[in-house]
Design an enzyme around this catalytic site. Structure first.
Site, PDB file in Angstrom:
ATOM      1  N   ASP A   1      -2.859  -2.389   8.393  1.00 55.37           N
ATOM      2  CA  ASP A   1      -2.118  -1.172   8.746  1.00 55.37           C
ATOM      3  C   ASP A   1      -1.403  -0.684   7.485  1.00 55.37           C
ATOM      4  O   ASP A   1      -0.181  -0.555   7.445  1.00 55.37           O
ATOM      5  CB  ASP A   1      -1.131  -1.444   9.861  1.00 55.37           C
ATOM      6  CG  ASP A   1      -0.513  -0.169  10.431  1.00 55.37           C
ATOM      7  OD1 ASP A   1      -1.074   0.925  10.174  1.00 55.37           O
ATOM      8  OD2 ASP A   1       0.509  -0.252  11.124  1.00 55.37           O
TER       9      ASP A   1
ATOM     10  N   ASN B   1       4.846   0.775   5.591  1.00 56.96           N
ATOM     11  CA  ASN B   1       4.721  -0.685   5.568  1.00 56.96           C
ATOM     12  C   ASN B   1       4.712  -1.266   4.158  1.00 56.96           C
ATOM     13  O   ASN B   1       4.408  -2.450   3.983  1.00 56.96           O
ATOM     14  CB  ASN B   1       3.458  -1.100   6.319  1.00 56.96           C
ATOM     15  CG  ASN B   1       3.560  -0.800   7.793  1.00 56.96           C
ATOM     16  OD1 ASN B   1       4.664  -0.716   8.336  1.00 56.96           O
ATOM     17  ND2 ASN B   1       2.429  -0.615   8.451  1.00 56.96           N
TER      18      ASN B   1
ATOM     19  N   ASP C   1       4.959  -5.512   8.543  1.00 55.09           N
ATOM     20  CA  ASP C   1       4.089  -5.209   9.694  1.00 55.09           C
ATOM     21  C   ASP C   1       2.678  -5.740   9.460  1.00 55.09           C
ATOM     22  O   ASP C   1       1.689  -4.998   9.473  1.00 55.09           O
ATOM     23  CB  ASP C   1       4.060  -3.702   9.972  1.00 55.09           C
ATOM     24  CG  ASP C   1       5.216  -3.255  10.844  1.00 55.09           C
ATOM     25  OD1 ASP C   1       5.956  -4.128  11.331  1.00 55.09           O
ATOM     26  OD2 ASP C   1       5.392  -2.044  11.040  1.00 55.09           O
TER      27      ASP C   1
END
Length: 263
Positions: free
Chosen positions: A189, A194, A207
């Site tokens: 992701d 992030n 994350d």
């Protein structure tokens, strides 16, 4: 894909209160992890409903954070608890700001340089050492399960897919599945929120619940899309140039953005 707005104010279970100091907790609204996120000056706590998300994704994130420790800069796991209704993951808070922060956007060229370097470093980790398989067969199985369970937020689809159903998106993924995968260790992701930066450095990645062995385009597709949204098309193109255009397949960029619609 948005954080669960139905979660109440943070109430820590006794086991976490014993290991975390008393603090003022601030709710974090940015991000699409599916979990409620709170932070203090030193720690971050993620809370996820076991009713809405039966799969223990925070446990998966804990295991990945432990594996990445010492390999790349990531938060340190402090504690994990599951009371049957909710699961909790406590970790250290990385210093700095998310690459999507408005202050970071004041230095777009620096950001794409840092992001390209971080992705190259991540993708250079030895695949043979990574115990987490997130290759396309695994991701498509998870996507099918999410579609069948009715948990895909169709209203959050990208503009070009507004009005389509999750079933239609999955069927398109099945029809256009790439014949080969260029497998590396991926974030899963790799969006700008992030990646945590401070000055001239990437302080760490967050994350990581979807991290594992997958096609490098899983990361490139989401990093390119996130850069385009936050910094503009010119810098999105620059990101791919800095990463290495010879490694980029435009068709796969589109495919992995489509796949992300179901997560």
């Amino acid at each position: 894909m948005m954080s669960d707005a139905s979660l109440p104010a943070l109430t820590l279970p006794p086991a976490l209160r014993r290991v975390l100091p008393a603090a003022r907790w601030e709710r974090v609204t940015e991000g699409e992890s599916g979990a409620g996120v709170w932070r203090s000056t030193r720690f971050v706590v993620k809370v996820q409903s076991r009713t809405l998300y039966p799969a223990s994704t925070l446990l998966q994130e804990r295991e990945r954070l432990r594996w990445f420790a010492g390999r790349l800069p990531v938060p340190q796991v402090v504690a994990y608890e599951d009371d049957g209704e909710q699961e909790y993951l406590a970790m250290t808070r990385l210093p700095g700001i998310a690459m999507s922060h408005p202050d970071a956007a004041l230095h777009p060229e620096r950001m794409v340089n840092l992001l390209a370097r971080a992705l190259r470093e991540l993708h250079a980790l030895p695949v043979r050492d990574c115990p987490f398989n997130m290759s396309l067969g695994v991701r498509l199985k998870l996507a099918r399960e999410r579609v069948a369970a009715g948990v895909v937020d169709e209203s959050d689809f990208d503009e070009e897919r507004q009005g389509q159903s999750a079933v239609q998106v999955f069927n398109q993924l099945a029809r256009t599945r790439p014949a080969e995968e260029d497998l590396v260790v991926t974030h899963g992701d790799a969006c700008l929120p992030n990646v945590i930066v401070q000055g001239e450095y990437v302080e760490g990645l967050i994350d990581l619940g979807r991290a594992g062995i997958a096609d490098r385009h899983m990361d490139l597709a989401l990093a390119w899309r996130s850069t385009r949204r936050n910094l503009g098309a010119t810098y999105a193109g620059m990101l791919l140039d800095l990463y290495g255009r010879e490694l980029v397949d435009e068709g796969k960029l589109a495919y992995y953005q489509l796949l992300d619609e179901l997560f």
